[in-house]
Enzyme design. Sequence first.
Site, mmCIF file in Angstrom:
data_model
loop_
_atom_site.group_PDB
_atom_site.id
_atom_site.type_symbol
_atom_site.label_atom_id
_atom_site.label_comp_id
_atom_site.label_asym_id
_atom_site.label_seq_id
_atom_site.Cartn_x
_atom_site.Cartn_y
_atom_site.Cartn_z
ATOM 1 N N PHE A 122 -6.379 -5.684 -1.746
ATOM 2 C CA PHE A 122 -6.233 -4.383 -1.091
ATOM 3 C C PHE A 122 -7.523 -3.560 -1.168
ATOM 4 C CE2 PHE A 122 -1.610 -4.613 -2.799
ATOM 5 C CZ PHE A 122 -1.330 -5.656 -1.932
ATOM 6 N N ILE A 123 -8.598 -4.176 -1.605
ATOM 7 C CA ILE A 123 -9.842 -3.431 -1.778
ATOM 8 C C ILE A 123 -10.571 -3.229 -0.436
ATOM 9 C CG2 ILE A 123 -11.552 -5.303 -2.159
ATOM 10 C CD1 ILE A 123 -12.420 -3.667 -4.697
ATOM 11 N N LEU A 176 -1.219 6.324 -1.831
ATOM 12 C CA LEU A 176 -1.295 4.881 -1.581
ATOM 13 C C LEU A 176 -2.394 4.619 -0.550
ATOM 14 C CD1 LEU A 176 1.938 2.750 -1.007
ATOM 15 C CD2 LEU A 176 -0.395 1.935 -0.761
ATOM 16 N N ALA A 177 -3.626 4.723 -0.981
ATOM 17 C CA ALA A 177 -4.741 4.681 -0.037
ATOM 18 C C ALA A 177 -6.011 4.314 -0.794
ATOM 19 C CB ALA A 177 -4.898 6.037 0.649
ATOM 20 N N GLU A 178 -6.425 3.064 -0.651
ATOM 21 C CA GLU A 178 -7.529 2.559 -1.480
ATOM 22 C C GLU A 178 -8.868 3.204 -1.137
ATOM 23 O OE1 GLU A 178 -5.245 0.677 -0.001
ATOM 24 O OE2 GLU A 178 -4.160 -0.109 -1.732
ATOM 25 N N GLN A 201 -4.812 -1.924 -6.880
ATOM 26 C CA GLN A 201 -3.643 -2.643 -7.403
ATOM 27 C C GLN A 201 -3.786 -4.169 -7.339
ATOM 28 O OE1 GLN A 201 0.466 -1.752 -5.734
ATOM 29 N NE2 GLN A 201 0.375 -0.594 -7.645
ATOM 30 N N PRO A 257 -9.890 -1.863 2.502
ATOM 31 C CA PRO A 257 -10.022 -0.521 3.112
ATOM 32 C C PRO A 257 -11.085 0.344 2.429
ATOM 33 C CG PRO A 257 -7.711 -1.063 2.756
ATOM 34 C CD PRO A 257 -8.519 -2.126 2.057
ATOM 35 N N ALA A 317 -6.878 -7.052 -5.788
ATOM 36 C CA ALA A 317 -8.195 -7.161 -5.162
ATOM 37 C C ALA A 317 -8.069 -7.322 -3.647
ATOM 38 C CB ALA A 317 -8.974 -8.337 -5.754
ATOM 39 N N HIS A 360 -1.943 -11.399 -2.271
ATOM 40 C CA HIS A 360 -1.866 -11.006 -3.683
ATOM 41 C C HIS A 360 -2.591 -12.046 -4.531
ATOM 42 C CE1 HIS A 360 1.446 -8.746 -1.861
ATOM 43 N NE2 HIS A 360 1.327 -7.894 -2.855
#
Lengths: 328, 356
Positions: free
Chosen positions: A86-87, A58-60, A82, A89, A84, A129
Amino acid sequence: MAQMNLLEAIRQGMDEEMEHDPRVFITGEDVGPRGGVFRVTQGLFEKYGPTRIIDSPLAELSIVGVGIGAALADLRPICEIQFADFIHPAMNQIMNEAARMYYRSGGTWTVPMVIRAPYGGGVGGGLYHSQSVEAFFAHTPGLKVIIPSTPYDAKGLIKSAIRDPNPVLFFETKKGYRLIKGDVPEGEYTVPIGEARVAREGSDLTVYSYGMMAHYAMQAAERVSQTDGIEAEVVDLRTLLPLDTKTVLESFKKTGKALIVHEDNLTMGFGAEIAAILASDGFEYMDAPIQRLCAPDIPGVPFSHPMQDYFMLNPTKIADAIRDLAAY
Amino acid sequence: MAKNTTDKVRNGRATPTSRPSDSLTKDTLLEMYWKMLLSRRVDERAWMIHRQGKIVFHISAIGQEAIQVAAAYTIHLGVDYIVPYYRDLALVLCAGVTPEDFMISLYGKEGELSSLARQMPSHFGAKPFNIVSTSAPVATQVVHAAGMAFAIKYRIQNELQDPNDRTQPRLAVTSLGEGSTSQGEWHEAMNWAGVHQLPFICIVQNNHYAISVPVDKQMAVPNVADRAAAYGVEGIIVDGNDVLACYDVMHYAVQKAYRGDGPTLIEAKTYRMTPHSSDDDDRTYRERSEVDAWRDKDPLLRLANHLKAQGLLTDAVIEGYDKRARKIVDEAQRAAEERPYPPGESAIAPVYAEAN
């Protein structure tokens, strides 16, 4: 011809490319047995197994960074972020590494990879989200940025993206995943990267958009045609980088009026670039001030429904903007 | 499976009686000494021409050559993936980059090998030798090395590569400083290497300083290698100024990777004998006495003393090497100075790769 929704079309495109090229693999959070949280990769784990459909930590940052390494080693990674939102990182890896690798190695090391991410609001996703992040990437030479709005384009463009020797950001409207349906031919075809599509012909004005907003723009254009007799041309950009400035300008030459629509917020959004191109290269065709209809400049899509509705564009808001511009 | 700093191989002494470095021939030992010496002389020249105002920047490998040369003599050069960092001058010189290539990069001249002179010097990369292009934000490269090691495992698992085919890359080796292990990038890369037990070797060249910041402000544990266990990666500490000890641990890690037995972290304890870069002044944060004490542990000096004690090297031979190195460096510098600059407009391309 099969009717399918947007996510099924993306899945079919990836499936065909995986069949065609054993170097293509998918990694990301929950892409394996779960089939992705939106089920875009559903069934692929069963078909290709754990060596090609790889549940990532779990690590972008490392989903992208490991993808870059695999691409440098001549594989063809499809990295799923998952959401956008979260992109961020992975920004260092995308901006500093993937985008610059070819240039900084004097054209020797290539990064043939696809980074897929669902984007956009209107689904109760709140600040984290719902984001539209395309402008950051469209500002970065070395990347390609694609946002399809129809199942046909989604399948054809994901296939082109996988085959492209450069890093490609492929943003998918999550609201449109199941909502948008269309005809998709069986078997092999591609849609070229860097070509916009005139989705609807019209003579009164041009609506420039992409993704979910292009879908809404089509609905709005049909509505004003019926209610007001206004014929809006709709240009679905499909690829933001590299931008098809030729199609953008040709339509403006015909209509002389531009309404640019995106669900990303206004300031420094992609619409500013379209407006600048029209102002500098289309000035002599201009019949009205260039209009931008975009989300407000606030830090995100609020969760509570009335605020979300306030933030989000819809066919009614677009139709109103079309009428205003047509009346100018 | 993964172990923490195994005593068994600590300092490379797999058993007291048998070390891989024991089988190195005289010729190979002298060649390793020569490579360390050549790197040192190229590096010293870079400092000199910087002080002369001929170049704008240099960042040095002085003091750290031992682990780099050891790495070069244990992997399959030109085939295995090398993902270096900016202090890996000795490593890339062993891998095929020439002193002239490096001089051209210092001057930013036309046709520069790693980047067509777009990047600052020491941002190494050379596709013909499978040396990946590297950037300046630290530890970004470690994730790429994990991805390349992942690609090797992927090709083997999906029957795209025979695991015994020596013409194919069988491991990815990367390096970085101890300060860079504070970056999330390093931790995430180690995690991938551990989860997938990749053919991955991470060399941490612990030179005690991240520009001015000492190790104890970088981490709460005494050794970077202590962190490896958390990722299911074997961590080994080695005296980074003892090239033969470095050779032993590298040999162990390389053979392990080739067998498919997983990743290794090697922490080479060494010392940055120069300021961080030509723009730094290390007198502002460390005592001269500390630097001087490390001069006595200079890896080049130590190897020379060892080889002399073994009767394999004499002062006359060293003098000959020095003469040869000076000639190579002189010629490299002259070639770089005579070379034209790239035209300004060559900045514009290439940005995108064309489809084949």
